[in-house]
Design a protein around this motif. Structure first.
Motif, short mmCIF file in Angstrom:
data_model
loop_
_atom_site.label_atom_id
_atom_site.label_comp_id
_atom_site.label_asym_id
_atom_site.label_seq_id
_atom_site.Cartn_x
_atom_site.Cartn_y
_atom_site.Cartn_z
N ALA A 511 -3.29 -32.58 32.09
CA ALA A 511 -3.02 -33.98 31.74
C ALA A 511 -2.19 -34.62 32.84
CB ALA A 511 -2.27 -34.05 30.41
N ARG A 512 -2.35 -35.92 33.01
CA ARG A 512 -1.60 -36.65 34.01
C ARG A 512 -0.91 -37.85 33.36
NH1 ARG A 512 -7.20 -38.45 37.00
NH2 ARG A 512 -7.64 -40.35 35.79
N PRO A 513 0.07 -38.45 34.04
CA PRO A 513 0.80 -39.57 33.43
C PRO A 513 -0.14 -40.67 32.93
CG PRO A 513 1.90 -38.87 35.43
CD PRO A 513 0.61 -38.09 35.36
N GLY A 514 0.12 -41.13 31.69
CA GLY A 514 -0.72 -42.15 31.07
C GLY A 514 -1.76 -41.60 30.12
N ASP A 515 -1.98 -40.28 30.16
CA ASP A 515 -2.90 -39.66 29.20
C ASP A 515 -2.23 -39.58 27.83
OD1 ASP A 515 -4.78 -39.35 31.16
OD2 ASP A 515 -4.37 -37.22 31.50
N VAL A 516 -3.06 -39.46 26.78
CA VAL A 516 -2.58 -39.28 25.42
C VAL A 516 -3.11 -37.95 24.91
CG1 VAL A 516 -2.53 -40.20 23.08
CG2 VAL A 516 -2.54 -41.77 25.03
N VAL A 517 -2.23 -37.14 24.33
CA VAL A 517 -2.61 -35.81 23.86
C VAL A 517 -2.32 -35.72 22.37
CG1 VAL A 517 -2.15 -33.34 24.07
CG2 VAL A 517 -2.15 -34.76 26.10
N ILE A 518 -3.29 -35.18 21.61
CA ILE A 518 -3.12 -35.01 20.16
C ILE A 518 -3.51 -33.58 19.79
CG2 ILE A 518 -3.43 -37.42 19.50
CD1 ILE A 518 -6.34 -36.92 19.06
N PRO A 519 -2.81 -32.98 18.82
CA PRO A 519 -3.18 -31.63 18.36
C PRO A 519 -4.48 -31.68 17.57
CG PRO A 519 -0.91 -32.19 17.74
CD PRO A 519 -1.58 -33.45 18.17
N LEU A 520 -5.25 -30.61 17.68
CA LEU A 520 -6.52 -30.55 16.96
C LEU A 520 -6.29 -30.44 15.46
CD1 LEU A 520 -9.56 -30.45 17.52
CD2 LEU A 520 -9.40 -27.96 17.58
N SER A 521 -5.18 -29.84 15.05
CA SER A 521 -4.83 -29.78 13.64
C SER A 521 -3.31 -29.81 13.53
CB SER A 521 -5.38 -28.50 12.99
OG SER A 521 -4.86 -27.35 13.63
N ALA A 522 -2.82 -30.45 12.47
CA ALA A 522 -1.37 -30.56 12.28
C ALA A 522 -1.08 -30.97 10.86
CB ALA A 522 -0.79 -31.59 13.25
N ARG A 523 0.15 -30.63 10.41
CA ARG A 523 0.56 -31.04 9.07
C ARG A 523 0.86 -32.53 9.03
NH1 ARG A 523 1.48 -26.90 5.64
NH2 ARG A 523 1.55 -24.82 6.53
N THR A 524 1.37 -33.06 10.13
CA THR A 524 1.60 -34.50 10.25
C THR A 524 0.93 -34.98 11.52
OG1 THR A 524 3.70 -34.10 11.40
CG2 THR A 524 3.80 -34.41 9.01
N PRO A 525 0.37 -36.18 11.52
CA PRO A 525 -0.33 -36.67 12.72
C PRO A 525 0.64 -36.82 13.88
CG PRO A 525 -0.03 -38.44 11.13
CD PRO A 525 0.38 -37.18 10.44
N ALA A 526 0.18 -36.49 15.07
CA ALA A 526 1.02 -36.57 16.25
C ALA A 526 0.16 -36.99 17.43
CB ALA A 526 1.68 -35.22 16.53
N ALA A 527 0.77 -37.75 18.33
CA ALA A 527 0.11 -38.15 19.57
C ALA A 527 1.21 -38.41 20.60
CB ALA A 527 -0.75 -39.40 19.38
N ARG A 528 1.05 -37.85 21.78
CA ARG A 528 2.09 -37.99 22.80
C ARG A 528 1.50 -38.61 24.06
NH1 ARG A 528 5.67 -33.05 25.21
NH2 ARG A 528 6.15 -32.86 22.98
N VAL A 529 2.24 -39.55 24.65
CA VAL A 529 1.88 -40.10 25.95
C VAL A 529 2.49 -39.20 27.01
CG1 VAL A 529 2.07 -42.07 27.50
CG2 VAL A 529 1.77 -42.45 25.05
N ILE A 530 1.67 -38.69 27.91
CA ILE A 530 2.11 -37.77 28.95
C ILE A 530 2.81 -38.54 30.06
CG2 ILE A 530 1.35 -36.08 30.65
CD1 ILE A 530 1.16 -35.14 27.76
N GLU A 531 3.95 -38.01 30.51
CA GLU A 531 4.74 -38.68 31.56
C GLU A 531 4.76 -37.90 32.86
OE1 GLU A 531 8.57 -39.36 29.90
OE2 GLU A 531 7.87 -40.87 28.48
#
Length: 635
Positions: A511-531
């Motif tokens: 991943a590079r800066p500006g990408d968004v990463v989400i887990p394939l499965s999770a108890r709570t939804p999550a999404a992170r912007v890569i820096e």
């Protein structure tokens, strides 16, 4: 001018040329169509033509003048490929440390070639030696050698697994002041020996290292600091270069989890006084090697993986170390203290038994989350009175309690973590009030909207149009060891820094800066912007939006709300179908307003978590205080 023929530079080099961060270079590559194209390297680590980069930076007004040391490093980098770079750096460092290069500045080219035949192998070598000699003359040998080492370490950060200076200083701090000889049988670039010899003239440092170039560089780093040293090359387990050495102290950060350490050919080795190390327990071979090279009564400090404290295969050796009185303490270090391990490592503090010694009745367990001074103070207090169980900052465990069926040496098993707060219950109360007051200011402003609902577009439609890329990571990947930092699905879900380790291989997703990463499965939804550029572990989905069309925080916010599908089991774990996620069609300026609100909402969630933790801490402190008599009910 800094042009150098066909010289190439990395993105990090370009950042230093312009005096900016690496993220700025990544941004230039995306924004400017005339930015130079890579001329080599790989997709994750491209190389650019130095001449083309210099021309572009000058045209943009972004080029700054480089100091002499940076000029030298560019010449070094372009004088050898990656496989030979360490050899070149180590030979230059050794020449600085062991020869008077300044005397060669006035020599003819033939004189330099005759004086340094091991360095002069090509036409460009003599000018490089002159440049190195000039910098050493101007900056001094120590600064020049350390500069070359630092730049090499930065250029190959994924390959180098050197412990941090802080951990090296902690390990060296355990060495008694009267120790005259300090030995490191796996010395790497010399970090532990440098820490032990911080007072030149006090100790003689001896080391062994498998790689000849690394050993040469370690010797040079010690020599320019005025440390009396002897660093030899070779594998210490299979080719001991110091067979008769009995040092006052032995410090070691051995390689972890090596299966090819010499199990078959060393089965009857006399060093295994506490038992033959199992094939998969190379660290226990290193522990016994270190003990064999300590004088009777000498100290041994070894960095160990946490698994070595409890593996069933090693319990017999652990038991013998305790019964013989060799193992004196185990220190639990913070996460990240050892680059070889994603888990928090341990320090084993040992002492080679001496004839007539009384077998110790206790082993000290220390949690090193406190300051280094507190850890050393706990050790000093224990060595002064090894029979007292209450030690500030640690707990002395009776030997009889350790010698059970497991012989588990994990400090956390024996340490009762006190409920700590700098100001006690009153301090915890103030912390809670401060955290809750912060919440009001962080909650993002949002008003009722009478407008029409959004016009939504699915991520799959945007992917077909080329506006975003959706890249799944491999479902299987080893993330426990390796030279690469790896962001795991759990890291994303918990909002923490990368904790995994991995090795380069086919299918690796970066991943590079500006990408968004989400887990394939999770108890709570999550999404992170890569820096920052980071390798992704398994069970993650990378969403790469076009920066000209989308704000990444806007994308991440809506993904958090829409990627979760109803769970099919009672576990509460939800499966993500990223392609069905919906994004509204909004102008980029409006997206940025939403992105700012989403970022502020993340900070609000973090503050809410801190307030909850502070409230839980206050509750525990008050309960413990009331029941122990330290607190009484108020009026």
């Amino acid at each position: 001018m800094i042009t150098e023929g066909g010289a190439t530079v990395t993105a990090g080099d370009i950042a230093r040329l312009a005096g900016v961060g690496r993220a700025a270079v990544s941004n230039w590559r995306r924004r400017f169509g005339d930015f130079p194209e890579p001329v080599g390297g790989t997709a994750s680590s491209p190389l650019f033509s130095l001449a083309e980069v210099e021309t572009w930076l000058r045209a943009q007004g972004k080029l700054r003048e480089l100091p002499e040391d940076e000029l030298l490093w560019q010449r070094v980098r372009n004088s050898a490929d990656d496989l030979r770079l360490l050899s070149l750096v180590s030979r230059l460092a050794a020449a600085i440390a062991h020869r008077r290069l300044g005397a060669l500045l006035d020599e003819e080219d033939s004189g330099i070639a005759q004086a340094l035949p091991e360095l002069v192998v090509g036409e460009g070598d003599v000018p490089l030696i002159r440049a190195t000699a000039a910098l050493a003359e101007a900056r001094g040998p120590e600064e020049t050698v350390e500069f070359l080492y630092t730049r090499y370490a930065e250029a190959h950060s994924r390959r180098i697994q050197e412990i941090s200076p802080e951990v090296a200083q902690l390990m060296a701090a355990f060495v008694e002041p009267r120790a005259g000889e300090v030995f490191d049988p796996s010395c790497g670039h010399g970090g532990l020996l440098i820490a032990a010899g911080s007072e030149p003239g006090r100790v003689r440092a001896m080391g062994q290292e498998r790689d000849p170039a690394t050993a040469r560089l370690a010797g040079a780093r010690l020599a320019v600091r005025g440390i009396d040293s002897d660093v030899r090359r070779g594998d210490a387990l299979t080719g001991d270069a110091f067979p008769s050495l009995q040092a006052d102290a032995v410090l070691c950060s051995p390689p972890f989890s090596e299966r090819g350490w010499g199990y078959e050919e060393l089965a009857s080795d006399p060093r295994w006084q506490y038992g033959l190390p199992p094939r998969g327990e190379s660290e226990l071979a290193w522990v016994q090697h270190c003990l064999a090279h300590a004088r009777p009564g000498g100290q041994v400090v070894v960095l160990m993986p946490p698994a070595a404290a409890g593996r069933r295969s090693g319990r017999r050796i652990r038991s013998q170390l305790i019964r013989a009185g060799a193992l004196r303490a185990v220190v639990a270090l913070p996460s990240g203290a050892a680059p070889q391990s994603a888990m928090p490592p341990h320090l084993w503090l040992l002492r080679r038994p001496d004839a007539g010694d009384q077998i110790p009745s206790h082993v000290l367990m220390i949690d090193a989350t406190e300051s280094q001074d507190a850890v050393i103070a706990a050790w000093r207090a224990f060595t002064a009175d090894p029979r007292r169980e209450t030690v500030p900052g640690g707990h002395a465990v009776p030997v009889v309690d350790l010698l059970d069926d497991e012989v588990d040496l994990t400090p956390g098993r024996y340490l009762v973590r006190p409920v700590l707060s700098p100001g006690g219950a009153a301090g915890a109360r103030e912390e809670l009030l401060s955290a809750t007051a912060e919440l009001t200011g962080l909650l993002p402003a949002a008003t009722e909207s009478p407008g029409d609902p959004f016009t939504m577009t699915s991520l799959s439609e945007l992917a077909r149009a080329g506006s975003v890329q959706i890249i799944p990571t491999p479902l299987r990947m080893e993330t426990g060891s390796g030279e690469l930092r790896v962001l795991t699905a759990q890291d994303v879900a918990l909002g923490r820094a990368a904790t995994g380790r991995g090795s380069a291989g086919p299918g690796l997703v970066t991943a590079r800066p500006g990408d968004v990463v989400i887990p394939l499965s999770a108890r709570t939804p999550a999404a992170r912007v890569i820096e920052e550029k980071i390798v992704l572990g398994p069970h993650l989905i990378l969403v790469r939006p076009d920066p000209e069309l989308f704000d990444p925080h806007f994308v991440a916010g809506f993904l958090r709300a829409s990627v979760r599908q109803p769970a099919g089991t009672s576990s509460g774990v939800s499966r993500v179908d990223a392609r069905r996620a919906q994004l509204p069609r909004l102008p980029l300026a409006e997206q940025r307003r939403y992105g700012q609100a989403f970022r502020q909402l993340e900070r609000f969630d973090e503050a809410l978590h801190r307030a909850g933790a502070a409230g839980e801490l206050l509750s525990r402190l008050v309960l413990d205080g009331l029941t122990s008599g330290k607190l009484r009910p108020g009026g």
